[in-house]
Design a protein around this motif. Sequence first.
Motif, PDB file in Angstrom:
ATOM      1  N   LYS A 238      -8.697  -7.067   6.409  1.00 18.53           N
ATOM      2  CA  LYS A 238      -7.724  -6.074   5.951  1.00 18.53           C
ATOM      3  C   LYS A 238      -7.551  -6.025   4.427  1.00 18.53           C
ATOM      4  CE  LYS A 238      -5.454  -3.734   8.241  1.00 18.53           C
ATOM      5  NZ  LYS A 238      -5.651  -2.411   8.899  1.00 18.53           N
ATOM      6  N   PRO A 239      -7.538  -7.166   3.731  1.00 16.57           N
ATOM      7  CA  PRO A 239      -7.349  -7.059   2.276  1.00 16.57           C
ATOM      8  C   PRO A 239      -8.423  -6.206   1.587  1.00 16.57           C
ATOM      9  CG  PRO A 239      -6.810  -9.266   2.982  1.00 16.57           C
ATOM     10  CD  PRO A 239      -7.427  -8.563   4.194  1.00 16.57           C
ATOM     11  N   GLU A 241      -9.643  -3.421   2.918  1.00 19.01           N
ATOM     12  CA  GLU A 241      -9.086  -2.072   3.105  1.00 19.01           C
ATOM     13  C   GLU A 241      -7.954  -1.803   2.113  1.00 19.01           C
ATOM     14  OE1 GLU A 241      -8.828  -2.735   7.754  1.00 19.01           O
ATOM     15  OE2 GLU A 241      -7.915  -0.835   7.168  1.00 19.01           O
ATOM     16  N   TYR A 242      -7.004  -2.759   2.035  1.00 17.97           N
ATOM     17  CA  TYR A 242      -5.853  -2.548   1.148  1.00 17.97           C
ATOM     18  C   TYR A 242      -6.317  -2.333  -0.293  1.00 17.97           C
ATOM     19  CZ  TYR A 242      -3.313  -4.524   5.146  1.00 17.97           C
ATOM     20  OH  TYR A 242      -2.809  -4.783   6.393  1.00 17.97           O
ATOM     21  N   TRP A 245      -7.612   1.212  -0.721  1.00 13.20           N
ATOM     22  CA  TRP A 245      -6.481   2.155  -0.760  1.00 13.20           C
ATOM     23  C   TRP A 245      -5.717   2.035  -2.063  1.00 13.20           C
ATOM     24  CZ3 TRP A 245      -5.653   6.266   2.150  1.00 13.20           C
ATOM     25  CH2 TRP A 245      -6.170   6.322   3.450  1.00 13.20           C
ATOM     26  N   ASP A 246      -5.654   0.820  -2.615  1.00 14.04           N
ATOM     27  CA  ASP A 246      -4.910   0.611  -3.865  1.00 14.04           C
ATOM     28  C   ASP A 246      -5.701   1.023  -5.099  1.00 14.04           C
ATOM     29  OD1 ASP A 246      -2.705  -0.288  -2.521  1.00 14.04           O
ATOM     30  OD2 ASP A 246      -3.123  -2.425  -2.818  1.00 14.04           O
ATOM     31  N   PRO A 250      -6.710   6.454  -4.744  1.00 12.47           N
ATOM     32  CA  PRO A 250      -7.017   5.698  -3.526  1.00 12.47           C
ATOM     33  C   PRO A 250      -8.358   6.099  -2.907  1.00 12.47           C
ATOM     34  CG  PRO A 250      -4.775   6.557  -3.447  1.00 12.47           C
ATOM     35  CD  PRO A 250      -5.426   7.175  -4.645  1.00 12.47           C
ATOM     36  N   ARG A 255     -10.673   1.694   9.643  1.00  8.34           N
ATOM     37  CA  ARG A 255     -11.319   0.754  10.562  1.00  8.34           C
ATOM     38  C   ARG A 255     -11.706   1.506  11.813  1.00  8.34           C
ATOM     39  NH1 ARG A 255      -9.797  -4.557   9.912  1.00  8.34           N
ATOM     40  NH2 ARG A 255      -9.843  -5.196  12.095  1.00  8.34           N
TER      41      ARG A 255
ATOM     42  N   GLU B  20      -1.333  -1.512  12.855  1.00 10.00           N
ATOM     43  CA  GLU B  20      -1.424  -1.501  11.387  1.00 10.00           C
ATOM     44  C   GLU B  20      -0.270  -2.282  10.765  1.00 10.00           C
ATOM     45  OE1 GLU B  20      -3.422  -0.567   9.100  1.00 10.00           O
ATOM     46  OE2 GLU B  20      -4.883   0.725  10.090  1.00 10.00           O
ATOM     47  N   ASP B  23      -0.729  -6.042  11.284  1.00  9.67           N
ATOM     48  CA  ASP B  23      -1.781  -6.568  10.412  1.00  9.67           C
ATOM     49  C   ASP B  23      -1.289  -6.685   8.971  1.00  9.67           C
ATOM     50  OD1 ASP B  23      -3.406  -6.725  12.584  1.00  9.67           O
ATOM     51  OD2 ASP B  23      -4.705  -5.041  12.058  1.00  9.67           O
ATOM     52  N   THR B  27      -0.910 -10.288   6.794  1.00  8.68           N
ATOM     53  CA  THR B  27      -1.636 -10.500   5.537  1.00  8.68           C
ATOM     54  C   THR B  27      -0.708 -10.547   4.324  1.00  8.68           C
ATOM     55  OG1 THR B  27      -2.079  -8.124   5.657  1.00  8.68           O
ATOM     56  CG2 THR B  27      -3.879  -9.605   6.223  1.00  8.68           C
ATOM     57  N   HIS B  28       0.574 -10.197   4.506  1.00  7.44           N
ATOM     58  CA  HIS B  28       1.494 -10.165   3.365  1.00  7.44           C
ATOM     59  C   HIS B  28       2.691 -11.097   3.530  1.00  7.44           C
ATOM     60  CE1 HIS B  28      -0.866  -6.536   2.685  1.00  7.44           C
ATOM     61  NE2 HIS B  28      -0.467  -6.562   1.446  1.00  7.44           N
ATOM     62  N   HIS B 169       2.458   1.788   2.387  1.00  7.13           N
ATOM     63  CA  HIS B 169       1.051   1.754   2.782  1.00  7.13           C
ATOM     64  C   HIS B 169       0.801   2.608   4.027  1.00  7.13           C
ATOM     65  CE1 HIS B 169      -3.027   0.234   3.053  1.00  7.13           C
ATOM     66  NE2 HIS B 169      -2.822   0.011   4.344  1.00  7.13           N
ATOM     67  N   LEU B 172       0.570   6.049   2.942  1.00 13.29           N
ATOM     68  CA  LEU B 172      -0.659   6.270   2.167  1.00 13.29           C
ATOM     69  C   LEU B 172      -1.875   6.453   3.066  1.00 13.29           C
ATOM     70  CD1 LEU B 172      -1.954   6.229  -0.726  1.00 13.29           C
ATOM     71  CD2 LEU B 172      -2.250   3.775  -0.428  1.00 13.29           C
ATOM     72  N   ILE B 173      -1.978   5.648   4.119  1.00  9.18           N
ATOM     73  CA  ILE B 173      -3.166   5.709   4.975  1.00  9.18           C
ATOM     74  C   ILE B 173      -3.051   6.829   6.021  1.00  9.18           C
ATOM     75  CG2 ILE B 173      -3.623   3.252   4.654  1.00  9.18           C
ATOM     76  CD1 ILE B 173      -2.674   2.787   7.536  1.00  9.18           C
TER      77      ILE B 173
END
Lengths: 529, 529
Positions: A238-239, A241-242, A245-246, A250, A255, B20, B23, B27-28, B169, B172-173
């Motif tokens: 996932k990081p 992907e992040y 997007w960041d 973007p 996925r 999402e 996940d 991760t955060h 996020h 954004l996605i």
Amino acid sequence: MTLLYPPQLTEARLETLVTEINDFQLTHGSLAKLTHVGQGHTVLAQPVGVSCFPTVWPRLCYVQAVKLQQAFNRLYASIAEDPAWLQALLTDLIDSDSFIQRLWRIHEHVEQEGYAQRLSLGIFRSDYMLNKRRPSGQIQDAELKQVDFNTVSVTGGTQGNIVAAMHEHMQLIGAYGFDKAQTLRWMDSVPPCDTVNSVLSGLTQAHLSYGPITCKAAASLAILMIVQPGSVNICDEKPIEYGLWDHNPPIPTFRLEFGGSVLAQTSLASNRALLYQPPNQPNKLYEISVVYLRAGFEAEEYDEIGTSARLELERSRAIKCPSVLTHLATLRRVQQALATPGALTRFLSPEDAACITETLVPMYPMDKSRRGMKARSLATNPVTAVDYVVKSSVQGGGRNIYRGDIPAFVRTIPKNKSKEYTLMKMIEAPEVHGTLTSPQGFYKGPVISELGIFGICLWRKKQGGHGAYIVTNKNAGWSFKTKSTEVDDMSIAKGYSFFDTPYLLDEEDDRYEDSGNGVSCSSSEGDFF
Amino acid sequence: MTLLYPPQLTEARLETLVTEINDFQLTHGSLAKLTHVGQGHTVLAQPVGVSCFPTVWPRLCYVQAVKLQQAFNRLYASIAEDPAWLQALLTDLIDSDSFIQRLWRIHEHVEQEGYAQRLSLGIFRSDYMLNKRRPSGQIQDAELKQVDFNTVSVTGGTQGNIVAAMHEHMQLIGAYGFDKAQTLRWMDSVPPCDTVNSVLSGLTQAHLSYGPITCKAAASLAILMIVQPGSVNICDEKPIEYGLWDHNPPIPTFRLEFGGSVLAQTSLASNRALLYQPPNQPNKLYEISVVYLRAGFEAEEYDEIGTSARLELERSRAIKCPSVLTHLATLRRVQQALATPGALTRFLSPEDAACITETLVPMYPMDKSRRGMKARSLATNPVTAVDYVVKSSVQGGGRNIYRGDIPAFVRTIPKNKSKEYTLMKMIEAPEVHGTLTSPQGFYKGPVISELGIFGICLWRKKQGGHGAYIVTNKNAGWSFKTKSTEVDDMSIAKGYSFFDTPYLLDEEDDRYEDSGNGVSCSSSEGDFF
């Protein structure tokens, strides 16, 4: 100054350190997802196994591996654009192994039709271990030996990066109890890690190199990350992907599970642009710039649907990371061929070939060739077999047979199957001590490490379809894994192996001394708690 | 444009969204630590409960709360430096409540000895709910009412910040399926969140304001974060530590458990500098600049050892966040006194007092005063009691008695104990719909939100010990929590409440329409899955 390493902490201090490590892991996504029961929204996570301290590694070997990476990138890009050489090499496997056959047929299909995209992206990782030059050899004068070269679904970049940051933080807060001199030395000995950003820069460059949208129906370009259904490795994936997007602006990244979902949610336009329709945006169509595979690397994934999915992706205009040919270049058979004296000069300058050859381990086919006959005699003799490992010609991982188990195993291989195996000299790593922690427990004792050097390569297939024109060739950070000497397998997923950071030793560090970590150095077995 | 909100997603899309969200949380570090079995190194974590979408909140009320914060900061700093007023107000509680008595005795002890530090740091959070002006009131014309003002161990800043980033996020996605107009509107409606950085800037400024090291034996200054033993809220706490270590130059920050560890690992120098000896650095002594309490807010923590620990901290030269007097200012009794007409002008300008008064809810003591008698009659009458809540005069949290339960409860209170309670008018929040998710399940239905505005205040006790000279007075971000209307309690720890983000509605948004989230708007009960 004598370097007694790793630091010897009392049990109480070690426990404090482990708590600090666990807390860092929880807050930074250094986790493995344990379960995901769809309807119940139940997600549980646990820290991945890590080394409590960075583990020693000779600086010369680290530098050598870093310096070699771009030659390796070029080598594998060239192999991927040399289908004739690959076909000749793999011909019997194409006949006998249904996985390889399916991949090869996909390539053949697309070649016949004409490749719609000449650019390919490689996110590679070359894995190394240390080999003692002499039986009594110290770690400072060990040599670098390649274990694997990975071209498909290269993992561990994110997790390795987080653990490097974790070790850095532990040092910063004084959890290792270093004095000033030890702290200064640390700063000079632990290399910075930027693997995630490097991987992101590779994907970004490929995305930007795709060019403008070619299909009017598409609203925007996007990267498609193909993942295994129910992946528990999301903290590694996932990081990435992040990060995309960041990016500013973007880079839309989605996925998609390998297999039926690919067929259901993507389609090819008439110009073979790969179109993707996100389930959450029913009216929006994306044209895929890069297909980034984090799946499709296991034979089991290639049922009819999986094969069709990979074919569709390969046929598309999207830049593949990796293409099918690049994927095939990761086969053990290729590594074995490259270890044959003289083979490398087909692809590289004599200088680069010489540098790479130094890191290759003796490998033998187990076929009817002269080298194959030698392999058979080494493998069946219990005295010589203990220095070897038998690996599948297809992939790395769980199918390896080690040392004393080889003679019995070789007798069970039907004659027509023996060419599917490779005999490889075991790497004899110098013994050092380490302390490993995971939710399963705690290990103090002798350990072996593996250094993975990441590389990014973007290349264009030359006109005529033979040869690679290199657009970008870069190093992309590293990962480092350590395991107990008691297990031969380096698998992180199986819990054998622990993320780590190298602590670089200089050649003149003859005053470095393994602290033994409280465990007698003469003991060859570690303690599990 | 009509705003139908929250977005109505199909079950399949909602499930994708929840995956999402999970996940992102893994991760955060948007997690709760489930267990920590010391020796086994077992750590398990699960996502904290969150709202799937930001929840509507009137922009005017948000702006009003943001604008009020600095007046509130000044008010509580002034109260904390007005011991005579506090003593008069709390005198009976000091006699009857052993927790308050212990805190007050600590203050008395240090006052007698003379305070060694005139600076105090406040990390405050003022919590608000919406109140309908009319029974049929819409959310757009609701009014802002304060629920609590927190001065000690203010939590949720980190977790709230992560969830705000998570919602950002998801938008954004494209997981909310917004079209272009909805996306533009989102950008204008969801306020940015920087709570963690703001809290860090407050701690950093206090640290820098401490001045140079005063004790020769100390190698460096450091911040000490006092935590509860075995805290499971480490994901809210640790990022504050990491942020301070990541400051350039690093601000050493250590966690220390409230109670015996404070006594064992700290000491006072002759000038009352607070000295700390980290267990992992046996030869290093730190002088503590700031004591940041994330513990010591519960009566149960004040056994003899806990009391001695707090006394030592309070006696020290370190800047306390908060001081004992600031801590006492968070008592419900203080809030109740401030709600008495005219009370605020002791501390604030008439303008500020008027603005703050607007947000205060009618509150009554339950003592023998005239207002106390009125409270008793309201509380014992089942008709009027349904509009009220009985809270302890001491703290917020689990001891609240709501509405219909009040008459019976009041009858059980011994007469000499009734002054330990406060009667508070219930806030009647306008009904909106929301979708909440946690490992325990999934909720779709009517919800109520609570906005917490963070403030940072650094002040100096005036010469003579009465009054506060304000050094810094700043807003410090926000947190936002949402719960089902079916529960009255806003506790995150008990799983009743979910982290969220406000979606700001303009006054003229008469075309906003509650989508009901697929649940009938006339239904007052939500669905648990």
